[in-house]
Write an enzyme that holds these catalytic residues in place. Structure first.
Site, PDB file in Angstrom:
ATOM      1  N   GLY A  17     -44.557  18.988   9.008  1.00 46.95           N
ATOM      2  CA  GLY A  17     -43.134  19.030   8.502  1.00 46.95           C
ATOM      3  C   GLY A  17     -42.408  17.527   8.516  1.00 46.95           C
ATOM      4  O   GLY A  17     -42.746  16.477   7.891  1.00 46.95           O
ATOM      5  N   ILE A  18     -41.184  17.785   9.101  1.00 45.70           N
ATOM      6  CA  ILE A  18     -40.143  16.768   9.067  1.00 45.70           C
ATOM      7  C   ILE A  18     -40.780  15.424   9.805  1.00 45.70           C
ATOM      8  O   ILE A  18     -40.757  14.247   9.170  1.00 45.70           O
ATOM      9  CB  ILE A  18     -38.817  16.971   9.869  1.00 45.70           C
ATOM     10  CG1 ILE A  18     -38.205  18.309   9.129  1.00 45.70           C
ATOM     11  CG2 ILE A  18     -37.876  16.017  10.037  1.00 45.70           C
ATOM     12  CD1 ILE A  18     -37.100  18.957   9.976  1.00 45.70           C
ATOM     13  N   SER A 144     -30.485  20.650  14.983  1.00 39.47           N
ATOM     14  CA  SER A 144     -30.467  21.794  14.220  1.00 39.47           C
ATOM     15  C   SER A 144     -28.777  22.389  13.895  1.00 39.47           C
ATOM     16  O   SER A 144     -28.141  21.854  14.846  1.00 39.47           O
ATOM     17  CB  SER A 144     -31.048  22.991  14.699  1.00 39.47           C
ATOM     18  OG  SER A 144     -30.996  24.076  14.087  1.00 39.47           O
ATOM     19  N   TYR A 159     -33.510  29.100  21.331  1.00 39.88           N
ATOM     20  CA  TYR A 159     -33.786  27.893  20.311  1.00 39.88           C
ATOM     21  C   TYR A 159     -32.448  27.172  20.552  1.00 39.88           C
ATOM     22  O   TYR A 159     -32.277  26.091  20.542  1.00 39.88           O
ATOM     23  CB  TYR A 159     -34.492  28.424  19.279  1.00 39.88           C
ATOM     24  CG  TYR A 159     -34.529  27.063  18.170  1.00 39.88           C
ATOM     25  CD1 TYR A 159     -35.560  26.221  18.466  1.00 39.88           C
ATOM     26  CD2 TYR A 159     -33.581  27.046  17.217  1.00 39.88           C
ATOM     27  CE1 TYR A 159     -35.318  25.194  17.827  1.00 39.88           C
ATOM     28  CE2 TYR A 159     -33.620  26.298  16.481  1.00 39.88           C
ATOM     29  CZ  TYR A 159     -34.567  25.202  16.449  1.00 39.88           C
ATOM     30  OH  TYR A 159     -34.685  23.813  15.632  1.00 39.88           O
TER      31      TYR A 159
HETATM   32  N1  NAP Z   1     -37.843  23.819   9.877  1.00 40.58           N
HETATM   33  C1  NAP Z   1     -36.631  23.899  10.003  1.00 40.58           C
HETATM   34  O1  NAP Z   1     -35.916  24.856   9.529  1.00 40.58           O
HETATM   35  C2  NAP Z   1     -35.577  23.100  11.191  1.00 40.58           C
HETATM   36  C3  NAP Z   1     -34.288  23.482  11.387  1.00 40.58           C
HETATM   37  C4  NAP Z   1     -33.633  22.729  12.040  1.00 40.58           C
HETATM   38  C5  NAP Z   1     -34.366  22.035  13.123  1.00 40.58           C
HETATM   39  N2  NAP Z   1     -35.634  21.694  12.879  1.00 40.58           N
HETATM   40  C6  NAP Z   1     -36.047  20.624  13.958  1.00 40.58           C
HETATM   41  O2  NAP Z   1     -37.094  19.926  13.156  1.00 40.58           O
HETATM   42  C7  NAP Z   1     -37.906  19.315  14.146  1.00 40.58           C
HETATM   43  C8  NAP Z   1     -39.308  19.426  13.210  1.00 40.58           C
HETATM   44  O3  NAP Z   1     -39.554  20.708  13.183  1.00 40.58           O
HETATM   45  P1  NAP Z   1     -40.533  21.186  11.873  1.00 40.58           P
HETATM   46  O4  NAP Z   1     -39.624  21.731  10.797  1.00 40.58           O
HETATM   47  O5  NAP Z   1     -40.918  19.847  10.942  1.00 40.58           O
HETATM   48  O6  NAP Z   1     -41.497  21.814  12.271  1.00 40.58           O
HETATM   49  P2  NAP Z   1     -43.002  21.974  12.324  1.00 40.58           P
HETATM   50  O7  NAP Z   1     -43.590  21.745  10.738  1.00 40.58           O
HETATM   51  O8  NAP Z   1     -43.456  23.161  13.304  1.00 40.58           O
HETATM   52  O9  NAP Z   1     -43.415  20.756  13.086  1.00 40.58           O
HETATM   53  C9  NAP Z   1     -43.317  20.344  14.247  1.00 40.58           C
HETATM   54  C10 NAP Z   1     -44.130  19.199  14.996  1.00 40.58           C
HETATM   55  O10 NAP Z   1     -43.830  19.164  16.437  1.00 40.58           O
HETATM   56  C11 NAP Z   1     -45.078  19.065  17.219  1.00 40.58           C
HETATM   57  N3  NAP Z   1     -44.842  19.781  18.390  1.00 40.58           N
HETATM   58  C12 NAP Z   1     -44.759  20.912  18.808  1.00 40.58           C
HETATM   59  N4  NAP Z   1     -44.799  20.939  20.147  1.00 40.58           N
HETATM   60  C13 NAP Z   1     -45.009  19.733  20.575  1.00 40.58           C
HETATM   61  C14 NAP Z   1     -45.306  19.222  21.921  1.00 40.58           C
HETATM   62  N5  NAP Z   1     -45.009  19.994  22.957  1.00 40.58           N
HETATM   63  N6  NAP Z   1     -45.838  18.030  21.841  1.00 40.58           N
HETATM   64  C15 NAP Z   1     -45.880  17.209  20.852  1.00 40.58           C
HETATM   65  N7  NAP Z   1     -45.839  17.613  19.661  1.00 40.58           N
HETATM   66  C16 NAP Z   1     -45.345  18.844  19.568  1.00 40.58           C
HETATM   67  C17 NAP Z   1     -46.032  20.056  16.052  1.00 40.58           C
HETATM   68  O11 NAP Z   1     -47.406  19.419  16.352  1.00 40.58           O
HETATM   69  P3  NAP Z   1     -48.569  20.139  17.500  1.00 40.58           P
HETATM   70  O12 NAP Z   1     -48.203  21.537  17.274  1.00 40.58           O
HETATM   71  O13 NAP Z   1     -49.694  19.549  16.854  1.00 40.58           O
HETATM   72  O14 NAP Z   1     -48.197  19.461  18.776  1.00 40.58           O
HETATM   73  C18 NAP Z   1     -45.480  19.479  14.811  1.00 40.58           C
HETATM   74  O15 NAP Z   1     -46.041  18.182  14.429  1.00 40.58           O
HETATM   75  C19 NAP Z   1     -37.920  20.475  15.339  1.00 40.58           C
HETATM   76  O16 NAP Z   1     -37.561  19.697  16.444  1.00 40.58           O
HETATM   77  C20 NAP Z   1     -37.162  21.270  14.847  1.00 40.58           C
HETATM   78  O17 NAP Z   1     -36.487  22.351  16.030  1.00 40.58           O
HETATM   79  C21 NAP Z   1     -36.453  22.233  12.074  1.00 40.58           C
END
Ligand code: NAP
Length: 252
Positions: A17-18, A144, A159
């Site tokens: 993702g991001i 977020s 969350y």
């Molecule tokens: N997608 C949305 O709609 C959205 C909206 C607002 C904010 N956000 C925020 O943006 C950020 C990135 O989200 P994303 O959308 O890119 O989600 P994603 O595609 O699920 O990616 C999340 C990443 O975090 C890693 N991760 C999770 N738990 C971890 C841990 N304990 N230690 C190290 N790495 C960890 C995961 O890798 P592993 O599982 O391999 O560790 C993955 O690389 C998050 O903080 C999320 O809250 C997302």
């Protein structure tokens, strides 16, 4: 972005993702990037495809909710690069449970990752920046829109609490850096719905897909990488405090 060429960045949550999009963009801008997550296969694969670019990408296996692993990761960056210029905290997760039927263990995992892990990484990043004389470093915290307003879906209430905490620590870190008269800047990035693995992981494949399809077009991870690049590209006297960014047709 020219001034960041050849400088060192850490991106947490870089396997998906991001974080993945940001790590890729940084390498294309000539930065030496450390990307961490619990599963590093995707980062290893990305590092092969960007190998011919001006920058470099190194994968580090690290669970940010485990302090020993985070400290070991910073020790590795200190040993290999001797400095840190940018830290992007993108590691984060949610579990699709309402408050009234939520599980304590899952609440702990959310807090330990989204808040405590982010704070440990930011504390250690500032420490390494100051130790290596980097006074114009930059910390990015993935927040977020749920960290700024109550959400209509009960499945993200806890969350949302973790992201409200990110709003609080963004300002807290900023004030402490000002007290130190440090030039290190801190920026929160607060997206609405971004199409990544995030919602699928939190709510399951089917519900996640339905949520994404409820909008004409969700944000992409690249849209968020653009915001990060914008904040980093601002001149030294400009601190972009928070970027709230939604899909145009997202109602809340
Ligand atoms: N997608 C949305 O709609 C959205 C909206 C607002 C904010 N956000 C925020 O943006 C950020 C990135 O989200 P994303 O959308 O890119 O989600 P994603 O595609 O699920 O990616 C999340 C990443 O975090 C890693 N991760 C999770 N738990 C971890 C841990 N304990 N230690 C190290 N790495 C960890 C995961 O890798 P592993 O599982 O391999 O560790 C993955 O690389 C998050 O903080 C999320 O809250 C997302």
């Amino acid at each position: 972005m020219e001034r960041w060429r050849g400088r060192t960045a850490l991106v947490t949550g870089a396997s998906s993702g991001i974080g993945y999009a940001v790590a890729k963009r940084f390498v294309e801008h000539g930065m030496n990037v450390f990307g961490c997550s619990r599963n590093i296969q995707n980062i290893d694969e990305l590092s092969k495809t960007v190998r011919c670019g001006p920058g470099s990408l190194n994968a580090i296996k690290c669970d940010v909710s485990n302090e020993d692993e985070v400290l070991a990761m910073f020790a590795k960056i200190r040993k290999e690069q001797g400095r840190l210029d940018v830290c992007v905290n993108s590691a984060g997760l949610s579990h699709g449970e309402p408050l009234l039927s939520g599980t304590t263990e899952k609440w702990r995992e959310i807090l330990n990752t989204n808040v405590i892990g982010l704070c440990i990484c930011t504390r250690e990043a500032v420490k390494l920046m100051r130790e290596s004389g980097v006074d114009n470093g930059h910390i990015i915290l993935l927040n977020s829109r749920a960290g700024h307003m109550a959400q209509p879906r009960s499945t993200i209430h806890f969350y949302g609490a973790s992201k409200y905490a990110v709003t609080a620590v963004t300002e807290g870190f900023r004030r402490e850096l000002r007290e130190l008269k440090s030039g290190i800047r801190i920026t929160g990035v607060s997206p609405g719905l971004v199409e990544t693995e995030f919602v699928h992981r939190a709510m399951g494949q089917e519900s996640g897909e339905a949520l994404y399809r409820s909008l004409e077009k969700c944000l992409t991870a690249d849209d968020i990488a653009d915001s990060v690049i914008y904040a980093l590209g601002a001149p030294d006297h400009v601190q972009v405090h928070d970027i709230l960014i939604r899909p145009t047709d997202q109602a809340y």
